[in-house]
Write a protein that holds these residues in place. Structure first.
Motif, mmCIF file in Angstrom:
data_model
loop_
_atom_site.group_PDB
_atom_site.id
_atom_site.type_symbol
_atom_site.label_atom_id
_atom_site.label_comp_id
_atom_site.label_asym_id
_atom_site.label_seq_id
_atom_site.Cartn_x
_atom_site.Cartn_y
_atom_site.Cartn_z
ATOM 1 N N PRO A 142 0.815 -1.221 0.000
ATOM 2 C CA PRO A 142 0.000 0.000 0.000
ATOM 3 C C PRO A 142 0.850 1.273 0.000
ATOM 4 O O PRO A 142 1.958 1.292 0.532
ATOM 5 N N THR A 143 0.289 2.308 -0.612
ATOM 6 C CA THR A 143 0.969 3.613 -0.682
ATOM 7 C C THR A 143 -0.018 4.712 -0.313
ATOM 8 O O THR A 143 -0.157 5.694 -1.024
ATOM 9 N N ARG A 144 -0.679 4.569 0.814
ATOM 10 C CA ARG A 144 -1.699 5.539 1.211
ATOM 11 C C ARG A 144 -1.122 6.949 1.343
ATOM 12 O O ARG A 144 -1.648 7.896 0.807
ATOM 13 N N VAL A 145 -0.050 7.079 2.079
ATOM 14 C CA VAL A 145 0.621 8.368 2.231
ATOM 15 C C VAL A 145 2.112 8.100 2.048
ATOM 16 O O VAL A 145 2.763 7.508 2.898
ATOM 17 N N ARG A 197 -1.227 0.908 -10.284
ATOM 18 C CA ARG A 197 -2.091 1.876 -9.621
ATOM 19 C C ARG A 197 -1.928 3.236 -10.277
ATOM 20 O O ARG A 197 -0.830 3.611 -10.646
ATOM 21 N N GLN A 242 -3.053 7.452 -9.794
ATOM 22 C CA GLN A 242 -3.588 8.515 -8.923
ATOM 23 C C GLN A 242 -4.422 9.451 -9.782
ATOM 24 O O GLN A 242 -3.938 10.495 -10.188
#
Length: 157
Positions: free
Chosen positions: A127-130, A154, A156
């Protein structure tokens, strides 16, 4: 990404944006041997440009660092699954980062505020939430023979 993560994004771009030869999907990169990592990238859209795949050794300080890579491949984006293969020197832990170079400029493009303008992903679909994922979250074990590594692209948007 905010200011801190924009800087991390810049490090990511620098580490992935270095040119590498384009390959056919059926070729493996590296010195041929008995062990390989086969990467299957899904979710590439649009189907144009290239997918850059970078393999890192089991060293957190080398992950996404300039000159930290073990191997890199660039392959043409293909429908459904874009595949890349790496010969690895031994069964061990590795990490992978990918990006979709839609315009084939061999650079990980970002928006004016530092957000990724092109698709990206990591081994284990970390995951790369923040900001960027931790090294621990992207590490995977390559065993003897062929190790399959699926990664979802993914965006953005």
């Amino acid at each position: 990404m905010k200011v801190r993560t924009a800087l991390a994004g810049l490090a990511f771009a620098v580490s992935l944006g270095v040119a590498a030869p384009s390959l056919a999907a059926d070729q493996c990169v590296g010195k041929e041997g008995p062990h390989k990592v086969s990467v299957a990238v899904t979710g590439v859209s649009p189907i144009k440009g290239e997918v850059a795949v970078t393999l890192y050794p089991d060293n957190a300080r080398r992950f996404l660092a300039p000159k930290g890579k073990l191997l890199r491949a660039r392959v043409k984006a293909t429908p459904r699954v874009t595949e890349v293969c790496f010969w690895v020197p031994e069964p061990a832990y590795y990490a992978i980062a990918i990006y979709h170079d839609v315009n084939s400029d061999q650079d990980f493009n970002r928006t004016i505020i530092g957000m990724p303008a092109e698709g990206f992903g990591f081994s284990n679909n970390a995951p790369t939430r923040v900001g960027l994922p931790s090294f621990e979250s992207v590490r995977f074990r390559a065993g003897p023979g062929t190790t399959q590594v699926p990664i979802s692209m993914r965006y953005q948007r």
